[in-house]
Design a protein around this motif. Structure first.
Motif, PDB file in Angstrom:
ATOM      1  N   ALA A 138       0.829  -1.210   0.000  1.00  0.00           N
ATOM      2  CA  ALA A 138       0.000   0.000   0.000  1.00  0.00           C
ATOM      3  C   ALA A 138       0.863   1.258   0.000  1.00  0.00           C
ATOM      4  O   ALA A 138       0.633   2.179  -0.796  1.00  0.00           O
ATOM      5  CB  ALA A 138      -0.935   0.003   1.215  1.00  0.00           C
ATOM      6  N   THR A 139       1.845   1.322   0.879  1.00  0.00           N
ATOM      7  CA  THR A 139       2.672   2.537   0.961  1.00  0.00           C
ATOM      8  C   THR A 139       3.512   2.713  -0.308  1.00  0.00           C
ATOM      9  O   THR A 139       3.810   3.839  -0.695  1.00  0.00           O
ATOM     10  CB  THR A 139       3.588   2.529   2.201  1.00  0.00           C
ATOM     11  OG1 THR A 139       4.336   1.317   2.231  1.00  0.00           O
ATOM     12  CG2 THR A 139       2.779   2.622   3.481  1.00  0.00           C
ATOM     13  N   THR A 198       2.504   1.925  -3.265  1.00  0.00           N
ATOM     14  CA  THR A 198       1.593   2.263  -4.364  1.00  0.00           C
ATOM     15  C   THR A 198       1.384   3.770  -4.487  1.00  0.00           C
ATOM     16  O   THR A 198       1.252   4.288  -5.600  1.00  0.00           O
ATOM     17  CB  THR A 198       0.237   1.556  -4.142  1.00  0.00           C
ATOM     18  OG1 THR A 198       0.424   0.140  -4.353  1.00  0.00           O
ATOM     19  CG2 THR A 198      -0.827   2.060  -5.103  1.00  0.00           C
ATOM     20  N   ARG A 199       1.364   4.459  -3.364  1.00  0.00           N
ATOM     21  CA  ARG A 199       1.017   5.889  -3.384  1.00  0.00           C
ATOM     22  C   ARG A 199       2.137   6.751  -3.980  1.00  0.00           C
ATOM     23  O   ARG A 199       3.300   6.587  -3.650  1.00  0.00           O
ATOM     24  CB  ARG A 199       0.676   6.357  -1.968  1.00  0.00           C
ATOM     25  CG  ARG A 199      -0.542   5.643  -1.421  1.00  0.00           C
ATOM     26  CD  ARG A 199      -1.034   6.206  -0.101  1.00  0.00           C
ATOM     27  NE  ARG A 199      -2.112   5.315   0.376  1.00  0.00           N
ATOM     28  CZ  ARG A 199      -1.968   4.417   1.335  1.00  0.00           C
ATOM     29  NH1 ARG A 199      -0.826   4.290   1.979  1.00  0.00           N
ATOM     30  NH2 ARG A 199      -2.983   3.622   1.659  1.00  0.00           N
TER      31      ARG A 199
END
Lengths: 135, 135, 135, 135
Positions: free
Chosen positions: B70-71, B73-74
């Motif tokens: 998730a981290t 991806t941003r």
């Protein structure tokens, strides 16, 4: 939360609770929920374009806190090398998110609340990491 | 996965894709699913008591991989200090899980598959961390 | 992903793989990553205020997909009542996110890609839920 | 937790807090942590082979509770159809986990504690779902 109560029943823990780690678990879940909520509130503020970096850091911090809460909860076997690294990373996530939220705290109340949660969690992660040598 | 396709449409990315980071994202989600599955399969093996440490490391590794996916991806704003730390932590989680799974690989096929996924993800995290200086 | 490969090694599965469920797991992780990325890209668009609802649905859908991917992966014992309910809920999350993303697809390419991922995942959840009666 | 404090600062909430939903959020994070811990403690019990189904349900319930906590936290725009479905699914996850934990409660203290957390969360999800019509 009931982290202390349930972890104290783990057969390998036998009442020898690491208080710093328990507090860290509770702060991680609190901080995760607070970060998710701050990102969500930032999104509808009029000055959302100034809050983009804050939303980014909120979402990252929330994800890291949940992973830290879960890995810190487990007491089966051992995974200390990972746990130390995760606690350090979580302290970084919380510090960076707190620094950004503090900039917006005078105008956005949710950022003030979130900054406080992040600072508490940062400290709790550092204390938990420091307590490991003797547990 | 469609990580490359969607991240390349982010307004701040403008086609300048960090290939190492994309590969890392894909390996993180693959490794997370594999670790959840390995823990689940270990649990019903006859020699489950010998696999407790493996299950612990599987579950920890799965949680860390999802947070890293998730981290990573941003792309809004920046959070490089956190991302570097998270990638390092994820490489640790994957290495420790792989080492344990490799012990059981001769007897448990799921541990052999999981060890391979963890080694790929460990390498991808290291490559992504190394690529950061120039992106 | 290696979902099929590792789940087929679970002692209770014995090669009797539910193909619809495997595909659902893969779509769930793909959709989760895509939704996280779409929310992140929406956030830096000039028309971010028109994309607030999209970001909300993206983030919700991502969370639901990850929980569905994890619960669908486990084959130990059984939890069919939950799994059916989770698959239905995930199909709802994907449909609602797809409907909103489709509105923005002509202007935002990431919304077009995300809508497609959500529609694939919605279908995969429905197929997996439908396959349960015979597995 | 600080769920009530931070959600009340969301610009669209304006002090009109849904108390049932706030309580549900808090119970979801508490239940998630408790389920992760119960699964972990079950794993080192002598009778682990009798606790496999309990571990399965613990892990599933923990995943569902975290997704419910996150989706219930967001107040931007609206996603009521999903939230109702998610709350229903979470109530199912909690009920099934509680029923299994209750079987083991006389022998395993962590199962007794976890069953209680699941029952509280089940009730909180039902109350939150019921409150929606008027908010």
């Amino acid at each position: 939360m009931h982290a202390q109560q349930i972890i104290s029943t783990h057969p390998d823990v036998k009442g020898q609770i690491n208080d710093a780690l328990i507090r860290c678990i509770e702060e991680c879940y609190d901080c995760a929920q607070t970060c998710i909520s701050c990102a969500d509130a930032c999104l509808v503020e009029e000055n959302v374009t100034e809050l983009r970096q804050c939303i980014r850091l909120n979402l990252d911090c929330g994800d890291v806190c949940l992973a830290t809460g879960a890995t810190s909860t487990r007491r089966t076997g051992s995974n200390e090398e990972l746990l130390r690294s995760m606690l350090d990373t979580c302290a970084v996530a919380c510090r960076l998110c707190a620094e950004e939220c503090e900039k917006h705290a005078p105008r956005q109340e949710h950022c003030r609340i979130c900054a406080e949660a992040c600072r508490r969690c940062e400290q709790a992660c550092q204390d938990a990491a420091g307590s490991f040598a003797t547990h």
